[in-house]
Motif scaffolding. Structure first.
Motif, PDB file in Angstrom:
ATOM      1  N   THR A  68      37.663  44.212  32.682  1.00 40.54           N
ATOM      2  CA  THR A  68      36.960  44.854  33.799  1.00 40.54           C
ATOM      3  C   THR A  68      36.368  43.794  34.715  1.00 40.54           C
ATOM      4  O   THR A  68      36.133  42.664  34.298  1.00 40.54           O
ATOM      5  CB  THR A  68      35.832  45.808  33.323  1.00 40.54           C
ATOM      6  OG1 THR A  68      34.703  45.033  32.886  1.00 40.54           O
ATOM      7  CG2 THR A  68      36.294  46.723  32.203  1.00 40.54           C
ATOM      8  N   GLN A  69      36.142  44.209  35.952  1.00 43.32           N
ATOM      9  CA  GLN A  69      35.673  43.248  36.947  1.00 43.32           C
ATOM     10  C   GLN A  69      34.780  43.948  37.976  1.00 43.32           C
ATOM     11  O   GLN A  69      35.033  45.103  38.324  1.00 43.32           O
ATOM     12  CB  GLN A  69      36.892  42.659  37.647  1.00 43.32           C
ATOM     13  CG  GLN A  69      36.715  41.241  38.117  1.00 43.32           C
ATOM     14  CD  GLN A  69      38.003  40.652  38.623  1.00 43.32           C
ATOM     15  OE1 GLN A  69      38.847  41.370  39.159  1.00 43.32           O
ATOM     16  NE2 GLN A  69      38.160  39.355  38.479  1.00 43.32           N
ATOM     17  N   THR A  70      33.766  43.233  38.429  1.00 41.57           N
ATOM     18  CA  THR A  70      32.897  43.760  39.484  1.00 41.57           C
ATOM     19  C   THR A  70      33.608  43.635  40.819  1.00 41.57           C
ATOM     20  O   THR A  70      34.177  42.586  41.130  1.00 41.57           O
ATOM     21  CB  THR A  70      31.578  42.967  39.530  1.00 41.57           C
ATOM     22  OG1 THR A  70      30.993  43.006  38.225  1.00 41.57           O
ATOM     23  CG2 THR A  70      30.604  43.569  40.525  1.00 41.57           C
ATOM     24  N   PRO A  77      31.502  47.637  37.004  1.00 36.83           N
ATOM     25  CA  PRO A  77      32.786  46.944  36.891  1.00 36.83           C
ATOM     26  C   PRO A  77      33.922  47.948  36.631  1.00 36.83           C
ATOM     27  O   PRO A  77      33.715  48.947  35.946  1.00 36.83           O
ATOM     28  CB  PRO A  77      32.592  46.036  35.673  1.00 36.83           C
ATOM     29  CG  PRO A  77      31.130  45.904  35.494  1.00 36.83           C
ATOM     30  CD  PRO A  77      30.528  47.167  36.009  1.00 36.83           C
ATOM     31  N   GLN A  78      35.087  47.696  37.205  1.00 36.41           N
ATOM     32  CA  GLN A  78      36.233  48.601  37.070  1.00 36.41           C
ATOM     33  C   GLN A  78      37.277  47.991  36.134  1.00 36.41           C
ATOM     34  O   GLN A  78      37.480  46.776  36.148  1.00 36.41           O
ATOM     35  CB  GLN A  78      36.884  48.819  38.447  1.00 36.41           C
ATOM     36  CG  GLN A  78      35.948  49.351  39.507  1.00 36.41           C
ATOM     37  CD  GLN A  78      35.471  50.762  39.200  1.00 36.41           C
ATOM     38  OE1 GLN A  78      36.274  51.665  39.014  1.00 36.41           O
ATOM     39  NE2 GLN A  78      34.144  50.942  39.126  1.00 36.41           N
ATOM     40  N   ARG A 100      33.377  32.523  33.671  1.00 34.31           N
ATOM     41  CA  ARG A 100      34.236  33.646  33.287  1.00 34.31           C
ATOM     42  C   ARG A 100      34.371  34.590  34.475  1.00 34.31           C
ATOM     43  O   ARG A 100      33.363  34.966  35.097  1.00 34.31           O
ATOM     44  CB  ARG A 100      33.621  34.401  32.107  1.00 34.31           C
ATOM     45  CG  ARG A 100      33.546  33.604  30.811  1.00 34.31           C
ATOM     46  CD  ARG A 100      34.896  33.174  30.306  1.00 34.31           C
ATOM     47  NE  ARG A 100      34.832  32.725  28.909  1.00 34.31           N
ATOM     48  CZ  ARG A 100      35.846  32.189  28.266  1.00 34.31           C
ATOM     49  NH1 ARG A 100      37.000  31.979  28.880  1.00 34.31           N
ATOM     50  NH2 ARG A 100      35.728  31.833  27.001  1.00 34.31           N
ATOM     51  N   SER A 101      35.598  34.997  34.780  1.00 36.44           N
ATOM     52  CA  SER A 101      35.845  35.728  36.021  1.00 36.44           C
ATOM     53  C   SER A 101      36.081  37.220  35.800  1.00 36.44           C
ATOM     54  O   SER A 101      36.399  37.937  36.738  1.00 36.44           O
ATOM     55  CB  SER A 101      37.052  35.107  36.728  1.00 36.44           C
ATOM     56  OG  SER A 101      38.157  35.099  35.850  1.00 36.44           O
ATOM     57  N   ALA A 151      37.314  41.396  44.360  1.00 39.50           N
ATOM     58  CA  ALA A 151      36.427  41.101  43.237  1.00 39.50           C
ATOM     59  C   ALA A 151      35.274  40.227  43.736  1.00 39.50           C
ATOM     60  O   ALA A 151      35.465  39.416  44.643  1.00 39.50           O
ATOM     61  CB  ALA A 151      37.192  40.386  42.146  1.00 39.50           C
ATOM     62  N   VAL A 152      34.098  40.437  43.161  1.00 45.07           N
ATOM     63  CA  VAL A 152      32.952  39.634  43.593  1.00 45.07           C
ATOM     64  C   VAL A 152      32.792  38.404  42.707  1.00 45.07           C
ATOM     65  O   VAL A 152      32.874  38.513  41.507  1.00 45.07           O
ATOM     66  CB  VAL A 152      31.634  40.427  43.547  1.00 45.07           C
ATOM     67  CG1 VAL A 152      30.722  39.894  44.634  1.00 45.07           C
ATOM     68  CG2 VAL A 152      31.872  41.902  43.801  1.00 45.07           C
TER      69      VAL A 152
END
Ligand code: WNU
Length: 152
Positions: A68-70, A77-78, A100-101, A151-152
């Motif tokens: 997942t990522q913001t 996060p999705q 970490r991304s 992505a932020v």
């Protein structure tokens, strides 16, 4: 109690089945088996958190994880993908020397990951130009898809 040798053989043949590692010579793969740690995660547990410092590379030996990522404009996060047995993650922070991304979250109880630390990862990848080039290319691709999805 399972013998050290049985454990060694089990992880050796498993790592041989991981596409990224299939061409590594025997002694190299055996060395990785010697220095890897096994970590266990419950459902919902964070294996990696976005923005944290990272010094480890993971290979999934059992279970499934969610990536997942913001993203801009989303409060939470999705999920961007799921990974399963034989997939790996955590290479990006090591290769791009960055935070970490994305988040990696266990989707099941008893997810098992084989964990390789930075030194051993560098030894594994560093001596193999093809592997290094492949991962570098892949990591650049990840950065591009991060940008595309804002992505932020
Ligand atoms: C993605 N963007 C970002 C995945 C695993 C291995 C490969 C894709 Cl070769 P890290 C977070 C980890 C990161 C990657 C993984 O999440 N990840 C992604 C993306 O679209 N990361 N930024 N997809 S799954 C995956 C390709 O391993 O490494 O150390 O921690 O930043």
């Amino acid at each position: 109690m399972r013998s050290t040798q049985a454990r060694h053989e089990e992880y050796f043949s498993f790592l041989r089945s991981v596409s990224l590692l299939k061409d590594l010579p025997e002694e190299k793969l055996a060395k990785i088996v010697d220095c890897l740690e096994v970590e266990y995660f419950d459902k919902g547990e964070y294996i990696i958190r976005e923005g944290e410092e990272g010094n480890t590379f993971f290979i999934i030996a059992k279970g499934e994880v969610s990536v997942t990522q913001t993203m801009e404009g989303c409060p939470e996060p999705q999920e961007i993908k799921t990974l399963g047995v034989g997939d790996y993650f955590g290479e990006k922070a090591l290769i791009s020397e960055d935070m970490r991304s994305a988040n990696i979250i266990s989707k099941e109880n008893d997810t098992q990951c084989l964990v390789v630390d930075r030194d051993n990862f560098n030894q594994m990848v560093g001596t193999y130009e093809e592997l290094q080039a492949y991962l570098k290319e892949y990591v650049e691709q990840l950065s591009r898809s991060d940008e595309e999805r804002n992505a932020v």
